[in-house]
Scaffold this active site. Structure first.
Site, short mmCIF file in Angstrom:
data_model
loop_
_atom_site.label_atom_id
_atom_site.label_comp_id
_atom_site.label_asym_id
_atom_site.label_seq_id
_atom_site.Cartn_x
_atom_site.Cartn_y
_atom_site.Cartn_z
N THR A 7 0.85 -1.19 0.00
CA THR A 7 0.00 0.00 0.00
C THR A 7 0.88 1.23 0.00
O THR A 7 2.02 1.19 0.47
CB THR A 7 -0.93 0.05 1.24
OG1 THR A 7 -1.72 1.24 1.18
CG2 THR A 7 -0.15 0.06 2.53
N THR A 10 -0.10 6.08 3.76
CA THR A 10 0.80 6.18 4.92
C THR A 10 0.07 5.91 6.24
O THR A 10 0.67 5.39 7.18
CB THR A 10 1.48 7.57 4.99
OG1 THR A 10 0.46 8.57 4.88
CG2 THR A 10 2.48 7.75 3.86
N ASP A 66 -7.70 -3.83 1.95
CA ASP A 66 -8.70 -3.01 1.27
C ASP A 66 -9.81 -2.75 2.27
O ASP A 66 -10.22 -3.65 3.01
CB ASP A 66 -9.26 -3.66 0.01
CG ASP A 66 -9.96 -2.63 -0.86
OD1 ASP A 66 -9.33 -1.59 -1.19
OD2 ASP A 66 -11.15 -2.81 -1.17
N HIS A 174 -11.44 -1.97 12.92
CA HIS A 174 -11.57 -2.95 11.85
C HIS A 174 -10.22 -3.51 11.42
O HIS A 174 -10.00 -4.71 11.40
CB HIS A 174 -12.29 -2.29 10.66
CG HIS A 174 -11.75 -0.92 10.30
ND1 HIS A 174 -11.62 0.09 11.23
CD2 HIS A 174 -11.28 -0.40 9.14
CE1 HIS A 174 -11.09 1.15 10.64
NE2 HIS A 174 -10.88 0.88 9.39
O1 LIG Z 1 -9.25 3.22 9.44
C1 LIG Z 1 -9.75 4.03 8.65
N1 LIG Z 1 -10.05 5.28 9.04
C2 LIG Z 1 -10.59 6.21 8.20
N2 LIG Z 1 -10.82 5.99 6.92
C3 LIG Z 1 -10.55 4.75 6.47
C4 LIG Z 1 -10.02 3.73 7.29
N3 LIG Z 1 -9.86 2.61 6.57
C5 LIG Z 1 -10.26 2.92 5.33
N4 LIG Z 1 -10.69 4.21 5.27
C6 LIG Z 1 -11.16 4.96 4.08
O2 LIG Z 1 -11.37 4.05 3.05
C7 LIG Z 1 -10.39 4.23 2.00
C8 LIG Z 1 -9.93 2.84 1.64
O3 LIG Z 1 -9.12 2.94 0.58
P1 LIG Z 1 -8.51 1.68 -0.14
O4 LIG Z 1 -8.36 0.58 0.83
O5 LIG Z 1 -9.32 1.35 -1.35
O6 LIG Z 1 -7.16 2.20 -0.73
P2 LIG Z 1 -5.98 3.15 -0.27
O7 LIG Z 1 -5.04 2.25 0.46
O8 LIG Z 1 -5.47 3.58 -1.60
O9 LIG Z 1 -6.50 4.30 0.55
C9 LIG Z 1 -9.30 5.09 2.60
O10 LIG Z 1 -8.66 5.89 1.65
C10 LIG Z 1 -10.08 5.91 3.61
O11 LIG Z 1 -10.67 7.01 2.98
MG LIG Z 2 -10.42 0.12 -2.22
#
Ligand SMILES: O=c1[nH]cnc2c1ncn2[C@@H]1O[C@H](COP(=O)(O)OP(=O)(O)O)[C@@H](O)[C@H]1O
Ligand SMILES: [Mg+2]
Length: 199
Positions: A7, A10, A66, A174
């Site tokens: 990923t 950050t 994800d 989560h």
């Molecule tokens: O623990 C969390 N706190 C707040 N937002 C979250 C959390 N987990 C996921 N998200 C939201 O869901 C999105 C999940 O993104 P994804 O897993 O598709 O890719 P990414 O690694 O490129 O962000 C995150 O960018 C964020 O906006």
């Molecule tokens: Mg995603």
């Protein structure tokens, strides 16, 4: 064992490193390896796409998350599309967009979902899932965390996720739960798999 973290988010990297402290695993960055587009319809598909690509390209076991937020009043939106909700480019803009969508809405219930997949270069996959239920505020609070954290108050607390430390968030979140299940499954270390790439 060297494990690649697939990923570039950050916030996720920080949480994954914290959650796997003391396991003895050497977590490495993905570097310049490009991640595939998230074309899946589920968290499981997208996490597998990311983890498999990284495992095949690097020849190491690779970990991907994800995740997303599912809002009851929006019939589960944005879900797997959380990272590009409303086509907005930043966390702040996406939070504003979500607040606009929920303006005047009484039902503020939502849940976070995280699917963590550990993929091996031989094609073997391990899948772990965690959820966190809570409510969405009408404005942001707190400066820690990432994404929708400043809007989300987990059940059983009065603070937003962005007002918790990384360790406090990990204990209930989560992603923390998915990673704890991964840890439990590997109490005696990573399996010595044949990691000859399938491609
Ligand atoms: O623990 C969390 N706190 C707040 N937002 C979250 C959390 N987990 C996921 N998200 C939201 O869901 C999105 C999940 O993104 P994804 O897993 O598709 O890719 P990414 O690694 O490129 O962000 C995150 O960018 C964020 O906006
Ligand atoms: Mg995603």
């Amino acid at each position: 064992m060297n494990v690649v973290v697939a990923t570039s988010n950050t916030g996720k990297i920080r949480e994954i490193e914290e959650a796997l402290q003391g396991t003895g695993w050497a977590l490495g960055p993905l570097g310049n390896v490009p991640l595939p587009e998230e074309t899946g319809a589920t968290y499981e598909e997208n996490a597998a796409l990311k983890a498999c690509a990284a495992a095949l390209i690097t020849g190491r076991p690779a970990l991907a998350d994800d995740s997303g937020i599912e809002v009851e009043a929006l019939q589960g939106e944005p879900g797997v599309y959380s990272a590009r909700y409303g086509n907005r480019d930043s966390d702040v803009e996406r939070n504003v967009y979500l607040l606009e969508k929920l303006r005047g809405e009484k039902n503020r219930r939502a849940k976070f979902v995280s699917v963590v997949i550990l993929a091996y270069p031989d094609g073997h996959l391990e899948t772990y899932r965690g959820e966190l239920h809570g409510t969405l505020l009408e404005g942001p609070r707190g400066a820690n965390g990432f994404g929708y954290d400043p809007l989300f108050v987990p059940d059983g607390d009065t603070r937003t996720l962005a007002e918790l430390t990384v360790a406090e968030k990990r204990a209930i979140s989560h992603r923390g739960r998915a990673l704890a299940a991964l840890r439990d499954a590997h109490r005696s270390g990573l399996p010595e798999r044949d990691i000859t790439p399938i491609l």
